[in-house]
Write a protein that holds these residues in place. Structure first.
Motif, short mmCIF file in Angstrom:
data_model
loop_
_atom_site.label_atom_id
_atom_site.label_comp_id
_atom_site.label_asym_id
_atom_site.label_seq_id
_atom_site.Cartn_x
_atom_site.Cartn_y
_atom_site.Cartn_z
N GLN A 1 0.82 -1.22 0.00
CA GLN A 1 0.00 0.00 0.00
C GLN A 1 0.86 1.26 0.00
O GLN A 1 0.55 2.24 -0.67
CB GLN A 1 -0.93 0.01 1.22
N MET A 2 1.94 1.22 0.75
CA MET A 2 2.81 2.40 0.81
C MET A 2 3.45 2.68 -0.56
O MET A 2 3.51 3.82 -1.01
CB MET A 2 3.90 2.21 1.86
N LEU A 3 3.92 1.63 -1.21
CA LEU A 3 4.53 1.81 -2.53
C LEU A 3 3.49 2.31 -3.52
O LEU A 3 3.75 3.21 -4.33
CB LEU A 3 5.14 0.49 -3.04
N GLN A 4 2.29 1.76 -3.42
CA GLN A 4 1.21 2.14 -4.32
C GLN A 4 0.86 3.62 -4.16
O GLN A 4 0.61 4.33 -5.14
CB GLN A 4 -0.01 1.24 -4.07
N GLN A 5 0.85 4.07 -2.92
CA GLN A 5 0.52 5.47 -2.65
C GLN A 5 1.58 6.41 -3.24
O GLN A 5 1.25 7.49 -3.76
CB GLN A 5 0.47 5.67 -1.13
#
Ligand code: SF4
Ligand code: SF4
Ligand code: ZN
Ligand code: ZN
Lengths: 234, 205
Positions: free
Chosen positions: A137-141
């Motif tokens: 999720q962090m990378l996606q954000q």
């Protein structure tokens, strides 16, 4: 608290559906390799899931059809004023300055900045949600919000240095994201009996028995890649 | 700009052309390191070296390009997030049960740090000699971020690294009353009435 809000149009990253029209060529968004359907036996959409870019091993989701669609994306990024750096950011400032001193052949200064960085790294605030989903999720954000916001602003004011870090950083972040997806799909099988390499200049990660001849992101030669050792060796 | 010659020992093939051309004997040393005190920066050795083993390294660096506030803020959102990802990767490696996950997370940790260094370099921390770096070191010495922060290291760095941007002082001319700023080391002269030295007084900002 401040906000950055913007609507702007980007080139669509994913490929069109079958109905979307005939797409003949697919370009790897990491290294620029072209999959030309007219030269291949198999249509891009018919390739097996295990097929990855032959040059940089990016997976199929990172290929862009040449007939690109435009899409308006909405950016909404907020931060606290004034800027206060975290311990982890301060650690990276110091390791970056250590590199700067090394390039200027200032060995003593390099060691001192590295000591500060090591100290700060050991004091970084612990994360609480320790799972791969959080990482994903962090990378996606970063990919959907943080990089586009910075990249767009850098284009507006013609800050080319910042545009460069966006181009490199987005590619490296994309590859990390896709490796994480592959890891979860295959339970890590694709990493068995092979090595993981990191470009010591831009951070690009490559899976294979040998590093690539040239880094697909920053173009440095193979010897700039560092092999990641397993637990026993390190 | 001033330069000094530096020999990359890994590339040097000991052809010794640099010994013949150096006018000061700076390249002829027992430890293969070019003597900085003798080198006058003429560059002849670098031109003569057949192995490209000598670089002319600048001794002074121009002030960095300043960054827009909007870029600094948006970069900070990223660097803050990247630092957290790096820590998460480190903890995931520590708790991993398989060698595959361990190596993948070690690669992530290294990769994310490199990406973060790059963003921070573009956020004004490019040159160790910049005012921004000096200010950061001073802040750490005066007000350490953590109890056992090694202030002595920060102090040593501050003493060793010259600042490439001169501090500015503000003056008032006692003759004509004009108020103006002059960089340290530059000639003290009133831009309005040309009064000099004792006729100017330093005032606070
Ligand atoms: S000329 Fe170049 S290769 Fe030869 S000794 Fe000097 S530095 Fe080494
Ligand atoms: S730059 Fe000139 S003075 Fe300095 S080491 Fe090379 S030849 Fe000698
Ligand atoms: Zn590729
Ligand atoms: Zn690279």
């Amino acid at each position: 608290m401040s906000f950055y809000e913007n609507d702007y149009t980007i080139k669509e990253r994913r490929t069109l559906d079958k109905e979307g029209g005939v797409i003949m060529r697919y370009v790897c968004s990491i290294c620029g390799y072209v999959y030309d359907e007219s030269q291949e036996q198999v249509a891009f959409s018919q390739l097996p899931d295990s097929w990855v870019c032959p040059i940089c091993k990016a997976d199929q989701s990172l290929f862009v059809g040449e007939e690109k669609e435009k899409e308006t994306i909405n950016l909404d990024v907020s931060w606290n004023d004034p800027i206060v750096y975290s311990t982890g950011e301060e650690a990276a400032i110091c390791s970056n300055l250590a590199r700067g001193c090394e390039k200027q052949y200032k060995d003593e200064e390099m060691k001192l900045f590295q000591m500060l960085s090591d100290y700060l790294t050991s004091k970084m605030e612990e994360e609480t949600e320790i799972n791969l989903k959080t990482m994903e999720q962090m990378l996606q954000q970063d990919l959907s919000q943080h990089y586009p916001a910075l990249h767009h602003q850098a284009e507006e004011i013609e800050d080319r240095g910042t545009q460069r870090i966006c181009v490199w950083g987005e590619k490296v972040t994309s590859i990390l994201h896709s490796l994480l997806m592959r890891y979860q799909q295959s339970q890590g099988r694709f990493l068995r009996d092979t090595d993981i390499w990191v470009c010591s200049v831009c951070g690009f990660v490559f899976v294979g028995d040998n590093p690539p001849d040239l880094c697909p992101v920053c173009k440095v030669p193979a010897w700039k890649f560092e092999k990641i050792e397993g637990r026993e060796q390190s | 700009m001033k330069y000094k010659a530096v020999r990359n020992i890994r590339l040097c093939t000991k052809d010794c052309l640099c010994l013949y051309v150096c006018p000061t004997g700076a390249t002829d040393t027992e430890n293969s390191i070019i003597d900085v005190n003798k080198c006058i920066g003429c560059g002849d050795c670098a031109k003569a070296c057949p192995s490209g083993a000598i670089s002319m390294v600048p001794q002074d660096y121009p002030p960095q390009q300043s960054k827009e506030a909007s870029i600094l803020s948006l970069s900070h959102v990223l660097t803050h997030h990247k630092a957290r990802q790096e820590q998460l990767a480190k903890q995931l490696a520590q708790t991993s049960s398989s060698d595959e996950l361990y190596r993948l997370m070690k690669a992530f940790e290294k990769s994310i740090r490199l990406v973060n260094e790059d963003i921070l370099r573009e956020s004004g921390y490019m040159l160790p000699q910049s005012t921004q770096v000096h200010d950061l070191l001073k802040t750490w010495i005066q007000d350490p971020p953590l109890d056992d922060f090694p202030r002595d290291i920060a102090q040593k760095l501050l003493d060793m690294i010259p600042c490439n941007e001169l501090p500015v002082k503000r003056y008032r001319c006692k003759v004509c009353g004009a108020i103006f700023e002059i960089k340290e080391g530059e000639e003290l002269i009133c831009p309005i009435c040309q009064a000099t030295q004792d006729q100017l007084e330093i005032i606070d900002f």
